[in-house]
Design a protein around this motif. Sequence first.
Motif, PDB file in Angstrom:
ATOM      1  N   VAL A  21      45.755  37.626  44.841  1.00 44.12           N
ATOM      2  CA  VAL A  21      46.710  38.732  44.766  1.00 44.12           C
ATOM      3  C   VAL A  21      46.180  39.732  43.747  1.00 44.12           C
ATOM      4  CG1 VAL A  21      49.076  39.437  44.316  1.00 44.12           C
ATOM      5  CG2 VAL A  21      48.621  37.190  45.328  1.00 44.12           C
ATOM      6  N   SER A  22      46.027  40.965  44.185  1.00 45.96           N
ATOM      7  CA  SER A  22      45.451  42.011  43.335  1.00 45.96           C
ATOM      8  C   SER A  22      46.527  42.991  42.900  1.00 45.96           C
ATOM      9  CB  SER A  22      44.348  42.759  44.104  1.00 45.96           C
ATOM     10  OG  SER A  22      43.766  43.770  43.297  1.00 45.96           O
ATOM     11  N   GLY A  23      46.478  43.397  41.643  1.00 44.32           N
ATOM     12  CA  GLY A  23      47.422  44.379  41.129  1.00 44.32           C
ATOM     13  C   GLY A  23      47.078  45.790  41.577  1.00 44.32           C
ATOM     14  N   TRP A  24      48.097  46.611  41.708  1.00 41.32           N
ATOM     15  CA  TRP A  24      47.924  48.012  42.123  1.00 41.32           C
ATOM     16  C   TRP A  24      48.672  48.886  41.118  1.00 41.32           C
ATOM     17  CZ3 TRP A  24      50.441  50.353  47.154  1.00 41.32           C
ATOM     18  CH2 TRP A  24      50.149  51.722  47.215  1.00 41.32           C
ATOM     19  N   ARG A  25      47.911  49.623  40.324  1.00 40.40           N
ATOM     20  CA  ARG A  25      48.496  50.496  39.312  1.00 40.40           C
ATOM     21  C   ARG A  25      48.942  51.795  39.963  1.00 40.40           C
ATOM     22  NH1 ARG A  25      43.149  50.349  35.759  1.00 40.40           N
ATOM     23  NH2 ARG A  25      42.422  50.720  37.881  1.00 40.40           N
ATOM     24  N   GLN A  26      50.123  51.794  40.540  1.00 39.68           N
ATOM     25  CA  GLN A  26      50.598  52.980  41.247  1.00 39.68           C
ATOM     26  C   GLN A  26      50.832  54.155  40.304  1.00 39.68           C
ATOM     27  OE1 GLN A  26      54.032  51.432  43.456  1.00 39.68           O
ATOM     28  NE2 GLN A  26      52.894  51.746  45.347  1.00 39.68           N
ATOM     29  N   LYS A  27      51.285  53.865  39.101  1.00 46.68           N
ATOM     30  CA  LYS A  27      51.573  54.922  38.121  1.00 46.68           C
ATOM     31  C   LYS A  27      50.672  54.713  36.905  1.00 46.68           C
ATOM     32  CE  LYS A  27      56.363  55.334  39.630  1.00 46.68           C
ATOM     33  NZ  LYS A  27      57.802  55.273  39.233  1.00 46.68           N
ATOM     34  N   ARG A  28      49.409  55.075  37.053  1.00 48.85           N
ATOM     35  CA  ARG A  28      48.432  54.865  35.978  1.00 48.85           C
ATOM     36  C   ARG A  28      48.660  55.832  34.831  1.00 48.85           C
ATOM     37  NH1 ARG A  28      42.281  54.107  37.760  1.00 48.85           N
ATOM     38  NH2 ARG A  28      42.210  54.022  35.471  1.00 48.85           N
ATOM     39  N   GLN A  29      48.534  55.298  33.634  1.00 48.21           N
ATOM     40  CA  GLN A  29      48.708  56.099  32.424  1.00 48.21           C
ATOM     41  C   GLN A  29      47.333  56.434  31.836  1.00 48.21           C
ATOM     42  OE1 GLN A  29      51.892  57.051  31.679  1.00 48.21           O
ATOM     43  NE2 GLN A  29      52.394  55.925  33.557  1.00 48.21           N
ATOM     44  N   ALA A  50      38.987  34.679  52.190  1.00 48.02           N
ATOM     45  CA  ALA A  50      40.256  34.567  51.481  1.00 48.02           C
ATOM     46  C   ALA A  50      41.333  35.446  52.113  1.00 48.02           C
ATOM     47  CB  ALA A  50      40.075  34.969  50.018  1.00 48.02           C
ATOM     48  N   ARG A  51      42.576  34.987  51.975  1.00 49.42           N
ATOM     49  CA  ARG A  51      43.737  35.797  52.332  1.00 49.42           C
ATOM     50  C   ARG A  51      44.128  36.597  51.103  1.00 49.42           C
ATOM     51  NH1 ARG A  51      47.172  30.908  55.215  1.00 49.42           N
ATOM     52  NH2 ARG A  51      45.909  30.745  57.124  1.00 49.42           N
ATOM     53  N   ILE A  52      44.154  37.919  51.230  1.00 51.79           N
ATOM     54  CA  ILE A  52      44.313  38.800  50.075  1.00 51.79           C
ATOM     55  C   ILE A  52      45.586  39.621  50.215  1.00 51.79           C
ATOM     56  CG2 ILE A  52      43.254  40.648  48.723  1.00 51.79           C
ATOM     57  CD1 ILE A  52      40.563  39.775  49.906  1.00 51.79           C
ATOM     58  N   ALA A  53      46.336  39.718  49.125  1.00 51.62           N
ATOM     59  CA  ALA A  53      47.520  40.566  49.067  1.00 51.62           C
ATOM     60  C   ALA A  53      47.405  41.499  47.871  1.00 51.62           C
ATOM     61  CB  ALA A  53      48.789  39.719  48.958  1.00 51.62           C
ATOM     62  N   GLU A  54      48.191  42.572  47.910  1.00 52.89           N
ATOM     63  CA  GLU A  54      48.192  43.540  46.817  1.00 52.89           C
ATOM     64  C   GLU A  54      49.628  43.848  46.438  1.00 52.89           C
ATOM     65  OE1 GLU A  54      45.732  47.586  45.775  1.00 52.89           O
ATOM     66  OE2 GLU A  54      46.698  47.490  47.730  1.00 52.89           O
ATOM     67  N   MET A  55      49.886  43.955  45.139  1.00 50.93           N
ATOM     68  CA  MET A  55      51.236  44.226  44.660  1.00 50.93           C
ATOM     69  C   MET A  55      51.218  45.308  43.587  1.00 50.93           C
ATOM     70  SD  MET A  55      53.121  40.539  44.324  1.00 50.93           S
ATOM     71  CE  MET A  55      54.700  41.396  44.220  1.00 50.93           C
ATOM     72  N   PRO A  56      52.196  46.209  43.598  1.00 49.83           N
ATOM     73  CA  PRO A  56      52.303  47.189  42.515  1.00 49.83           C
ATOM     74  C   PRO A  56      52.598  46.502  41.188  1.00 49.83           C
ATOM     75  CG  PRO A  56      53.607  47.865  44.422  1.00 49.83           C
ATOM     76  CD  PRO A  56      53.197  46.435  44.657  1.00 49.83           C
ATOM     77  N   VAL A  57      51.905  46.922  40.145  1.00 52.74           N
ATOM     78  CA  VAL A  57      52.126  46.377  38.806  1.00 52.74           C
ATOM     79  C   VAL A  57      52.288  47.528  37.823  1.00 52.74           C
ATOM     80  CG1 VAL A  57      50.860  44.246  39.250  1.00 52.74           C
ATOM     81  CG2 VAL A  57      49.631  46.236  38.364  1.00 52.74           C
ATOM     82  N   ARG A  58      52.828  47.199  36.670  1.00 53.33           N
ATOM     83  CA  ARG A  58      53.024  48.212  35.640  1.00 53.33           C
ATOM     84  C   ARG A  58      51.704  48.530  34.944  1.00 53.33           C
ATOM     85  NH1 ARG A  58      58.248  45.071  33.375  1.00 53.33           N
ATOM     86  NH2 ARG A  58      57.019  43.402  34.330  1.00 53.33           N
ATOM     87  N   HIS A  59      51.634  49.739  34.416  1.00 54.95           N
ATOM     88  CA  HIS A  59      50.449  50.155  33.670  1.00 54.95           C
ATOM     89  C   HIS A  59      50.898  51.008  32.495  1.00 54.95           C
ATOM     90  CE1 HIS A  59      46.515  52.366  33.057  1.00 54.95           C
ATOM     91  NE2 HIS A  59      46.136  51.112  33.120  1.00 54.95           N
ATOM     92  N   HIS A  60      50.437  50.633  31.305  1.00 52.92           N
ATOM     93  CA  HIS A  60      50.873  51.314  30.084  1.00 52.92           C
ATOM     94  C   HIS A  60      49.733  52.145  29.493  1.00 52.92           C
ATOM     95  CE1 HIS A  60      54.421  48.813  30.289  1.00 52.92           C
ATOM     96  NE2 HIS A  60      53.667  47.720  30.285  1.00 52.92           N
TER      97      HIS A  60
END
Length: 337
Positions: free
Chosen positions: A137-145, A207-217
Amino acid sequence: MGSGLISERIEGMDNIISLPIPDVSVVVPIKDEVESLPHLLDAIASTLQGCNLSYEIICVDDGSVDGSPQLLKEKAENRSDLKSVILRRNYGQTAAMAAGFNHATGKVIVTLDADLQNDPADIPMLLSKLDEGYDMVSGWRQKRQDKALTRLLPSKIANWLIRRITGVRIHDYGCSLKAYRAELVADMNLYGELHRFLPALAYIEGARIAEMPVRHHARKFGQSKYGLSRTFRVMMDLLTIAFMKTFLTRPMHVFGLLGLSSIFSGGAIGLYLTFVKLVFHEDIGDRPLLILAVLLLVTGVQLFCFGLLAEVLMRTYHESQGKPIYRVREVITKNIN
């Protein structure tokens, strides 16, 4: 996640001590992050303890000069959940992550940066997604700072290019916050700058791969270690990944095809020049086509030989290390009582 046992032999002793396998190993590559480390370690521990998960934190210092190694040594002597790995010099983030993977013993391995821009509070969310049947599972920084011109724009271009070449539809290859099953990590070897292509490497392993939005500070301490200077190295590694994805077990298909095409083209030009010489009695010695025909023939033979050598190397790679050319997800048989 259940607990298991791992056997660890103590050097100089005959007895074997059984240690519990942690549910999660958190791998953190570090380069000059002495101010961030105390906050990061406390945040990781607080998050995983709140989930009732057994865990270990593996901090890999990659040649820091700001006091990070000394701090890690002090912390490791007073914390049972921390394992500090101090590299002899700065090898780069890929090597640091590889060292962390090699020292991890957990069933699941989570990676994140040490600069506090990744939020450890997102780890449980990644683990829950992993439990749905995914291998990574890979993180996705949708709102990058980060700065728009020097960080965001190059990142968007790089992610688009990597998606196009590798075929793995991940929005944010550069996000270090990822979760992997331990058996997947064991199949992946890291070199160069390949840490940013881990989703592509995982895809090659089936591999079976998924992506999820994560927080970014926004960064609170220190300075970013990333810059445009890595562009050339990333491009070279991207070409390597593209080749591995398609031709890892059959390099002759690419070198042989190019070689035969070159030989055929050179031969066709040679036959044409021979026809002109014998039928029309024209001088062909000063024609550029003659040089082109010879060049194509020589190049074609070389490419074909490269293909044969690459086939031998691939067979040596797989057979000498006992690496299969396939990966089994599960074996299902009917139980007969």
